[in-house]
Write a protein that holds these residues in place. Structure first.
Motif, mmCIF file in Angstrom:
data_model
loop_
_atom_site.group_PDB
_atom_site.id
_atom_site.type_symbol
_atom_site.label_atom_id
_atom_site.label_comp_id
_atom_site.label_asym_id
_atom_site.label_seq_id
_atom_site.Cartn_x
_atom_site.Cartn_y
_atom_site.Cartn_z
ATOM 1 N N GLY A 1 -3.524 1.810 -10.690
ATOM 2 C CA GLY A 1 -2.900 3.079 -10.736
ATOM 3 C C GLY A 1 -3.156 4.235 -11.672
ATOM 4 O O GLY A 1 -2.362 4.815 -12.126
ATOM 5 N N LYS B 1 5.769 4.808 1.210
ATOM 6 C CA LYS B 1 6.114 6.129 1.819
ATOM 7 C C LYS B 1 6.845 6.023 2.939
ATOM 8 O O LYS B 1 8.165 6.659 3.119
ATOM 9 N N HIS C 1 0.774 -1.274 -0.188
ATOM 10 C CA HIS C 1 -0.118 0.043 0.115
ATOM 11 C C HIS C 1 0.808 1.371 0.029
ATOM 12 O O HIS C 1 1.941 1.096 0.535
ATOM 13 N N GLU C 2 0.325 2.452 -0.721
ATOM 14 C CA GLU C 2 1.258 3.571 -0.823
ATOM 15 C C GLU C 2 1.406 4.149 0.327
ATOM 16 O O GLU C 2 2.693 4.568 0.448
ATOM 17 N N LYS C 3 0.873 3.793 1.668
ATOM 18 C CA LYS C 3 1.225 4.289 2.770
ATOM 19 C C LYS C 3 2.471 3.563 3.479
ATOM 20 O O LYS C 3 3.590 4.467 3.729
ATOM 21 N N SER D 1 -0.033 0.124 -4.656
ATOM 22 C CA SER D 1 -1.414 0.059 -4.870
ATOM 23 C C SER D 1 -1.906 1.347 -3.782
ATOM 24 O O SER D 1 -1.401 1.665 -2.720
ATOM 25 N N GLU D 2 -2.904 2.129 -4.522
ATOM 26 C CA GLU D 2 -3.471 3.381 -3.611
ATOM 27 C C GLU D 2 -4.606 2.828 -3.224
ATOM 28 O O GLU D 2 -5.214 3.473 -2.503
ATOM 29 N N SER D 3 -5.110 1.590 -3.217
ATOM 30 C CA SER D 3 -6.317 1.036 -2.861
ATOM 31 C C SER D 3 -6.278 0.279 -1.750
ATOM 32 O O SER D 3 -5.518 -0.791 -1.675
ATOM 33 N N ARG D 4 -6.758 0.295 -0.520
ATOM 34 C CA ARG D 4 -6.926 -0.423 0.509
ATOM 35 C C ARG D 4 -7.600 -1.548 0.462
ATOM 36 O O ARG D 4 -7.397 -2.546 0.863
#
Lengths: 492, 492
Positions: free
Chosen positions: B16, A29, A24-26, A55-58
């Protein structure tokens, strides 16, 4: 190192080879990671290097979890919910070499090997592979780089060793039918020589040799079985794809296809590496010259000839290159079943068999026999074919490989007739190939077309030019739709 | 057309942006489709063009089904088990133009627009985008192509129009801190001029202007809100990323990053398109020259200056380019919280504030004021800062954008001291940036470092060079590990 443990999420999807993991992007980062970064995932004593996707999607991959594709799950032997640990590693060394090539520098063997090895083992992303192909295309490869690329392709694949004089042939393609391999091989083997032939399936054509041979015999065989067949019959005509010979080649082609570019270095390396991988030491290369082939001018044909000879010489393979007429289809059938029928008709000395394909195959067999030390190669080739020895050898090869269920000709057909009286000036190979493909070839073995008229033939209005065959009404309709826009024949 | 209906499988994964669909290889063969082919998927009156991926695994996507990524599911408003129909379409026209560029041809505006438009709307695969970047890199873009690329980037994005004289500034980066924007903007706005500044977040640096400003105010705002703020205060310092200005830029950068290449045309177009998108008509460009910047030689700096001036002239924007010293960090803090602190200290005329950052910002503000018609720009800038007008303006901007929760400095820290007595010869920007990033910047706003010594300063053995800050012990440990290998300081 608590913060680099993640819980596995099974993505239930395959990537087709490459090892991909998703965070996940979190988390990405937090760990300062980017798409394309390399991550070593570890479970117990198993570890592999993977390529990161973000992935931006949870819903896809929630924070704290790592999404694994099937290849990674299998390799690590983990499943949904397992804990795995992560380590971070730089990009492979080869990315630096690719960057250097992009900047116009030359690569040495070691660097070329690194790149090819990483391509072979799916350690590079599509973007990185594309930069490699693009850099080779725009900045070019010099002779030494081409030879090194060839050697690297061989070194990163499987080799099948045969003893003594081993012959081989290859055609760079672009001409429908042109199924010379299936005639040359039995003639050469009947003359007592060793000629283990690995062939490819069609990529953009209506049939490859492997697709066509499959109408007669099994072509997907183990290395052990191939050795047995060659020992017994002196030859084989099998699909090379499963034998892992120069496997980087297909992976390079994958990134060339989207822009339909041919990089000369890759073409030369691809062909010669496959010959070298079966320890061929006398090779005949056929370069058809024509609008639809890679050699669409005399200058290009001459240049390619020179380059093949150069690579052959550097690899210590006796290499003979012939430039042939590639202006129109050779043979009458187009598509696996129809091409197999042409081949068998010639082997059976059927007077209805296509004479152009017969003549070309005899010529090529003659050249190869000469390379093998026979004084009058062409005469010997003709004798072997006429006497039925070639047919007998083909039957032996088919039996050794395992007879296939015969391919049925498509039961939906449409005759295509001349729109006017005149003389046939041109046949467009690309249009012919396209019609046969739209009709279903090579996937539908019985689809394709049978050609009745060739260049320089006279036709009357309404006379049959060719017949399209398909295995479904739907496909026939599509092919006829295409044919209605362009028959592929120029009559004047 | 029964054979081209498929049942939806929800892949439960996001790509994405790009619209991806997956077919099983059996169906793909049957339909003569290849990875990267374009497929139009349709449900009721909704249809979108997608890019095909092929799966070999029946578990991932069984024959007869089509795997859809989240973006496609959302757009078509379908779910698991829905029936959708497929049509096939060629590659976008722009792929031909990319191919032409790869062959060394020049692109005209129309062609450039097609490519940029397809990149903007995710109609090209990574492979196709990479060929574009690679072709521009190796074959180069001429002046007209660079201008056309800039115009195309503007035309395919959003524009925010401001009336009359609109100033702007940009720095090409590569120097830690160097947070001049947050000083120049309030000075210029306090002088009564319009300067709407959109900034980016850090990509490889420890902080971008948007990351730093976020320690003081909200930076992600709607276009409407931004108009209000600029109307009220004459300025803004916001994140440009969400405003869709020249959106192709970020998508091009995505394929440049894996090989860390900078294509000059893309750099110029990226900067100038963003200025043009906010209708700036007087622009100051800062090119720091130094080992770690894109202008690492005088010749490169001069060349870039000339190119920026050329593009500015063609776009009818008054463009002034300055080449500045980029050999070491400018300012003392590195990382969002510490950089914001430097900026506020200067605005408050704190004598402890970093003088190098103050001096450079005043110089730049002076140049901009001169471009805006003020005779003695530097003097005016100094007055505005000294009088507290700049601080007042910054407070107005912060209030208008919405005050942010203050960023806390990381509570884990480590002083780093000189290993010997001597004079500081060099500070390595890349090492400094790396240590700050490993410590957690910019994601951890309070992470980074505070620098006590600059080039030419004398130090005694054991004297403080800088302090590393982190928000977790783990990150501090990683940063210290990295620092132990290389402090980034050369003392002689």
């Amino acid at each position: 190192m608590k913060s680099v443990k993640f819980k596995v999420k099974d993505m239930d999807i395959a990537s087709g080879g490459v090892f991909i993991v998703i965070l996940h992007e979190k988390d990405a980062k937090e760990l300062d990671l980017y798409s394309g970064d390399r991550i070593i995932v570890k479970k117990n004593n198993r570890e592999i290097t993977t390529i990161l996707d973000i992935s931006e999607s949870r819903r896809a991959v929630p924070p704290g979890q790592i999404g694994l594709f099937e290849e990674v799950l299998d390799k690590l032997k983990v499943k949904q919910g397992s804990q795995i640990s992560l380590r971070f590693t730089g990009k492979p060394e080869s990315v630096k070499h690719i960057r250097n090539k992009l900047f116009g520098n030359r690569l040495n063997y070691q660097e070329m090997y690194h790149i090819v090895d990483d391509i072979t083992h799916d350690r590079l992303t599509n973007i990185e592979k594309t930069y490699f192909v693009s850099a080779c295309f725009t900045n070019g490869l010099n002779n030494q780089e081409i030879v090194d690329l060839t050697k690297a392709m061989v070194a990163t694949g499987n080799r099948i060793k045969f003893r003594g004089l081993t012959l081989d042939k290859h055609c760079i393609g672009g001409v429908p039918n042109n199924r010379t391999t299936m005639l040359v091989i039995p003639i050469i083997a009947a003359a007592g020589f060793t000629i283990p032939k690995t062939s490819s399936r069609a990529i953009t054509s209506p049939a490859g040799t492997a697709d066509t041979m499959e109408c007669l015999a099994k072509v997907t065989l183990t290395e052990k079985k191939i050795r047995q067949i060659v020992k017994k019959t002196g030859a084989c005509i099998v699909h090379g794809g499963t034998m892992n010979l120069a496997p980087a080649d297909d992976k390079i082609i994958t990134v060339e296809n989207p822009l339909s570019i041919d990089t000369e270095g890759q073409l030369l390396a691809s062909v010669m590496a496959k010959k070298y991988s079966v320890t061929a030491n006398a090779v005949l290369i056929d370069i058809p010259k024509g609008k639809s082939t890679k050699a669409d001018t005399n200058a290009k044909a001459r240049h390619l000839k020179k380059m093949f000879e150069m690579v052959g010489k550097k690899l210590k393979m006796k290499t003979k290159v012939i430039v042939t007429d590639g202006s129109q289809p050779i043979g009458n059938g187009i598509g696996p079943a129809l091409e197999a029928r042409d081949v068998m008709a010639i082997l059976k000395n059927d007077p209805q068999a296509p004479q152009d394909l017969k003549k070309k195959s005899l010529f090529m067999a003659g050249v190869l026999l000469k390379m093998a030390g026979k004084k009058n190669g062409l005469k010997l080739a003709k004798q072997i074919l006429a006497s039925g020895q070639a047919l007998k050898k083909m039957e032996d090869i088919i039996k050794a490989q395992g007879k296939a269920k015969p391919c049925q000709l498509g039961r939906f057909k449409r005759p295509v007739r001349a729109g006017k009286t005149g003389k046939i000036k041109e046949i467009d190979n690309k249009v012919i190939a396209k019609i046969a493909r739209v009709a279903g070839a090579p996937h539908s073995k019985g689809a394709g077309m049978y050609i009745n008229k060739k260049v320089k033939d006279k036709v009357k209005k309404g006379e049959l030019l060719y017949t399209i065959y398909a295995e479904s009404e739907f496909k026939l309709k599509l092919a006829v739709e295409f044919m209605n826009k362009n028959k592929g024949y120029l009559i004047k």
